[in-house]
Design a protein around this motif. Structure first.
Motif, PDB file in Angstrom:
ATOM      1  N   GLU A   1      -8.302  -9.440  -3.383  1.00  0.00           N
ATOM      2  CA  GLU A   1      -9.601  -8.836  -3.678  1.00  0.00           C
ATOM      3  C   GLU A   1      -9.637  -7.371  -3.241  1.00  0.00           C
ATOM      4  O   GLU A   1     -10.186  -6.512  -3.956  1.00  0.00           O
ATOM      5  CB  GLU A   1     -10.707  -9.619  -2.983  1.00  0.00           C
ATOM      6  CG  GLU A   1     -10.958 -11.000  -3.571  1.00  0.00           C
ATOM      7  CD  GLU A   1     -11.939 -11.806  -2.741  1.00  0.00           C
ATOM      8  OE1 GLU A   1     -12.487 -11.246  -1.767  1.00  0.00           O
ATOM      9  OE2 GLU A   1     -12.137 -12.998  -3.057  1.00  0.00           O
ATOM     10  N   ILE A   2      -9.053  -7.075  -2.081  1.00  0.00           N
ATOM     11  CA  ILE A   2      -9.018  -5.686  -1.606  1.00  0.00           C
ATOM     12  C   ILE A   2      -8.194  -4.828  -2.565  1.00  0.00           C
ATOM     13  O   ILE A   2      -8.582  -3.702  -2.911  1.00  0.00           O
ATOM     14  CB  ILE A   2      -8.442  -5.622  -0.179  1.00  0.00           C
ATOM     15  CG1 ILE A   2      -9.384  -6.318   0.806  1.00  0.00           C
ATOM     16  CG2 ILE A   2      -8.213  -4.169   0.247  1.00  0.00           C
ATOM     17  CD1 ILE A   2      -8.855  -6.377   2.224  1.00  0.00           C
ATOM     18  N   ILE A   3      -7.057  -5.348  -3.006  1.00  0.00           N
ATOM     19  CA  ILE A   3      -6.210  -4.608  -3.951  1.00  0.00           C
ATOM     20  C   ILE A   3      -6.963  -4.376  -5.264  1.00  0.00           C
ATOM     21  O   ILE A   3      -6.914  -3.282  -5.842  1.00  0.00           O
ATOM     22  CB  ILE A   3      -4.896  -5.368  -4.201  1.00  0.00           C
ATOM     23  CG1 ILE A   3      -4.063  -5.395  -2.920  1.00  0.00           C
ATOM     24  CG2 ILE A   3      -4.102  -4.725  -5.337  1.00  0.00           C
ATOM     25  CD1 ILE A   3      -2.816  -6.258  -3.014  1.00  0.00           C
ATOM     26  N   LYS A   4      -7.673  -5.394  -5.726  1.00  0.00           N
ATOM     27  CA  LYS A   4      -8.409  -5.285  -6.983  1.00  0.00           C
ATOM     28  C   LYS A   4      -9.510  -4.231  -6.880  1.00  0.00           C
ATOM     29  O   LYS A   4      -9.740  -3.457  -7.820  1.00  0.00           O
ATOM     30  CB  LYS A   4      -9.013  -6.639  -7.353  1.00  0.00           C
ATOM     31  CG  LYS A   4      -9.716  -6.658  -8.699  1.00  0.00           C
ATOM     32  CD  LYS A   4     -10.213  -8.057  -9.023  1.00  0.00           C
ATOM     33  CE  LYS A   4     -10.933  -8.075 -10.373  1.00  0.00           C
ATOM     34  NZ  LYS A   4     -11.433  -9.443 -10.692  1.00  0.00           N
TER      35      LYS A   4
ATOM     36  N   THR B   1       2.150   1.558  -6.464  1.00  0.00           N
ATOM     37  CA  THR B   1       2.175   0.182  -6.966  1.00  0.00           C
ATOM     38  C   THR B   1       2.027  -0.807  -5.817  1.00  0.00           C
ATOM     39  O   THR B   1       2.891  -0.861  -4.932  1.00  0.00           O
ATOM     40  CB  THR B   1       3.493  -0.097  -7.707  1.00  0.00           C
ATOM     41  OG1 THR B   1       3.649   0.832  -8.780  1.00  0.00           O
ATOM     42  CG2 THR B   1       3.493  -1.519  -8.264  1.00  0.00           C
ATOM     43  N   PRO B   2       0.928  -1.580  -5.774  1.00  0.00           N
ATOM     44  CA  PRO B   2       0.799  -2.614  -4.733  1.00  0.00           C
ATOM     45  C   PRO B   2       1.668  -3.816  -5.084  1.00  0.00           C
ATOM     46  O   PRO B   2       1.623  -4.325  -6.209  1.00  0.00           O
ATOM     47  CB  PRO B   2      -0.693  -2.969  -4.776  1.00  0.00           C
ATOM     48  CG  PRO B   2      -1.126  -2.642  -6.164  1.00  0.00           C
ATOM     49  CD  PRO B   2      -0.270  -1.498  -6.634  1.00  0.00           C
ATOM     50  N   LEU B   3       2.445  -4.268  -4.137  1.00  0.00           N
ATOM     51  CA  LEU B   3       3.346  -5.400  -4.357  1.00  0.00           C
ATOM     52  C   LEU B   3       2.972  -6.503  -3.374  1.00  0.00           C
ATOM     53  O   LEU B   3       2.997  -6.303  -2.154  1.00  0.00           O
ATOM     54  CB  LEU B   3       4.795  -4.959  -4.145  1.00  0.00           C
ATOM     55  CG  LEU B   3       5.878  -6.015  -4.399  1.00  0.00           C
ATOM     56  CD1 LEU B   3       5.822  -6.499  -5.845  1.00  0.00           C
ATOM     57  CD2 LEU B   3       7.254  -5.456  -4.069  1.00  0.00           C
ATOM     58  N   LYS B   4       2.623  -7.674  -3.914  1.00  0.00           N
ATOM     59  CA  LYS B   4       2.205  -8.802  -3.092  1.00  0.00           C
ATOM     60  C   LYS B   4       3.382  -9.756  -2.861  1.00  0.00           C
ATOM     61  O   LYS B   4       3.925 -10.315  -3.816  1.00  0.00           O
ATOM     62  CB  LYS B   4       1.048  -9.537  -3.760  1.00  0.00           C
ATOM     63  CG  LYS B   4      -0.210  -8.687  -3.890  1.00  0.00           C
ATOM     64  CD  LYS B   4      -1.386  -9.472  -4.437  1.00  0.00           C
ATOM     65  CE  LYS B   4      -1.218  -9.787  -5.906  1.00  0.00           C
ATOM     66  NZ  LYS B   4      -2.443 -10.427  -6.477  1.00  0.00           N
ATOM     67  N   LEU B   5       3.736  -9.918  -1.603  1.00  0.00           N
ATOM     68  CA  LEU B   5       4.812 -10.830  -1.216  1.00  0.00           C
ATOM     69  C   LEU B   5       4.182 -11.981  -0.442  1.00  0.00           C
ATOM     70  O   LEU B   5       4.182 -12.012   0.794  1.00  0.00           O
ATOM     71  CB  LEU B   5       5.855 -10.090  -0.366  1.00  0.00           C
ATOM     72  CG  LEU B   5       6.437  -8.812  -0.999  1.00  0.00           C
ATOM     73  CD1 LEU B   5       7.325  -8.081  -0.002  1.00  0.00           C
ATOM     74  CD2 LEU B   5       7.231  -9.170  -2.254  1.00  0.00           C
ATOM     75  N   PHE B   6       3.615 -12.921  -1.194  1.00  0.00           N
ATOM     76  CA  PHE B   6       2.847 -14.005  -0.595  1.00  0.00           C
ATOM     77  C   PHE B   6       3.590 -15.328  -0.713  1.00  0.00           C
ATOM     78  O   PHE B   6       4.268 -15.573  -1.715  1.00  0.00           O
ATOM     79  CB  PHE B   6       1.490 -14.156  -1.286  1.00  0.00           C
ATOM     80  CG  PHE B   6       0.573 -12.966  -1.130  1.00  0.00           C
ATOM     81  CD1 PHE B   6       0.823 -11.990  -0.184  1.00  0.00           C
ATOM     82  CD2 PHE B   6      -0.550 -12.838  -1.937  1.00  0.00           C
ATOM     83  CE1 PHE B   6      -0.011 -10.902  -0.035  1.00  0.00           C
ATOM     84  CE2 PHE B   6      -1.398 -11.764  -1.803  1.00  0.00           C
ATOM     85  CZ  PHE B   6      -1.131 -10.792  -0.851  1.00  0.00           C
ATOM     86  N   PRO B   7       3.441 -16.204   0.269  1.00  0.00           N
ATOM     87  CA  PRO B   7       3.988 -17.564   0.138  1.00  0.00           C
ATOM     88  C   PRO B   7       3.151 -18.361  -0.862  1.00  0.00           C
ATOM     89  O   PRO B   7       1.994 -18.039  -1.140  1.00  0.00           O
ATOM     90  CB  PRO B   7       3.868 -18.133   1.551  1.00  0.00           C
ATOM     91  CG  PRO B   7       2.756 -17.357   2.176  1.00  0.00           C
ATOM     92  CD  PRO B   7       2.820 -15.989   1.584  1.00  0.00           C
TER      93      PRO B   7
END
Length: 336
Positions: A187-190, A202-208
């Motif tokens: 949500e913060i990135i959005k 570029t935001p990169l999400k490295l989530f489990p």
């Protein structure tokens, strides 16, 4: 007792000197009977000791109060005893304490009024900013992109002022709740999507894959992470990345935010969380106030989250936020 004895050493010494004088005086007058001389000397010592014992009984509470650590106590005036000195001291202490309470209450009132004014002013400023956003939201020309950047800087500045003023009353303005960390960061990135595009980051999400939950205050945590993102955008090169990584360990959940910007010089690393410290990068960027990371650190402390950073000049910075694996009941108990 030690303080009492020290305060009466002069009386004890005077009694001893006087006893030696009386002993010598009678000796030279011819009264050389040691029994009589020691009797007079003993009466004098007994009288002095009786007086000192009386003073100790009368003023014991005063000396006990002086030796107590009252730093964590509320304003209060203890009962010092019934001697004239104790009553006079108690009366004086009562007057001084009341003056201090009045001054403290006035300062607290002024502070509350100032915080209220700042909150109202910030919210009033948000309205025209929102209107400007609506007016330019359909335009992607370069000039409107630059306007959005300036609006973003204004919003960050207003948020900093608002949360800085609220920090002193943090205990009255927070709510611990269960937060799904992946959704929260997404949500913060959005919300900052246009800024990432404009800064070409570029935001990169490295989530489990599995959902990771933490317990925190969403509003304060969002502001703190927003400050970290703001710093990353400000000091990153174009066409770079901003990594958001979530890891779960035995005792902690770690949120890692990594940029690939100019980094922080080694001599500044130990001071980046100090209030008003801008460092080498801040002096090059005249917009830096030295408040952003200070507020981040203070908020993390109040939320009982640990934050660390690693950085090398020229190769970026890594912020790590550690969330302890608590249950909601544990947190409510610790805060209660």
């Amino acid at each position: 007792m030690k303080l009492f004895v020290h305060s009466h050493l002069s009386l004890i010494f005077l009694t001893f000197v006087q006893g030696i004088f009386v002993f010598g005086y009678y000796w030279f007058l011819g009264f050389q009977s040691l029994d009589h001389l020691f009797y007079v000397f003993s009466i004098q010592i007994l009288t002095t000791c009786s007086f000192i014992a009386y003073r100790w009984i009368q003023d014991k509470k005063i000396y006990d109060w002086l030796l107590q650590n009252n730093s964590n106590e509320e304003f209060s005036v203890p009962h010092f005893g019934n001697s004239q000195f104790a009553e006079a001291l108690s009366e004086k202490q009562t007057v001084q304490t009341q003056m201090l309470i009045n001054k403290f209450q006035q300062v607290q009132t002024d502070l509350n009024e100032r915080v209220t004014f700042i909150n109202q002013w910030v919210h009033q400023m948000k309205t025209p900013l929102s209107v400007i956003h609506l007016m330019i939201q359909e335009n992607d020309d370069l000039i409107f992109q630059n306007i959005r950047k300036e609006l973003y800087r204004l919003e960050v500045g207003l948020q900093t002022v608002l949360y800085s003023s609220r920090l002193s009353m943090f205990e009255k303005d927070y709510t611990i709740e269960k937060v799904l960390l992946q959704n929260f960061i997404s949500e913060i990135i959005k919300e900052n999507k246009r800024l990432f595009i404009q800064y070409q980051i570029t935001p990169l999400k490295l989530f489990p894959e599995q959902g990771i939950f933490v317990f925190s205050d969403k509003k304060w945590l969002q502001f703190a992470i927003g400050q970290i993102i703001s710093n990353a955008l400000k000091y990153s090169n174009q066409k770079s990345k901003l990594n958001f990584k979530i890891e779960s360990f035995e005792e902690h959940i770690v949120l890692e935010i990594q940029d690939f910007g100019i980094g922080i010089p080694p001599e500044d690393l130990k001071r980046v969380f100090e209030k008003y410290f801008t460092g080498v990068n801040g002096r090059l960027n005249h917009e830096s106030t030295g408040l952003g990371l200070y507020l981040v650190k203070e908020i993390m402390n109040k939320l009982q989250h640990e934050i660390t950073l690693e950085s090398n000049a020229g190769s970026g910075t890594i912020f790590k936020i550690y969330f302890t694996k608590f249950t909601l009941a544990n947190i409510e108990h610790s805060n209660g």
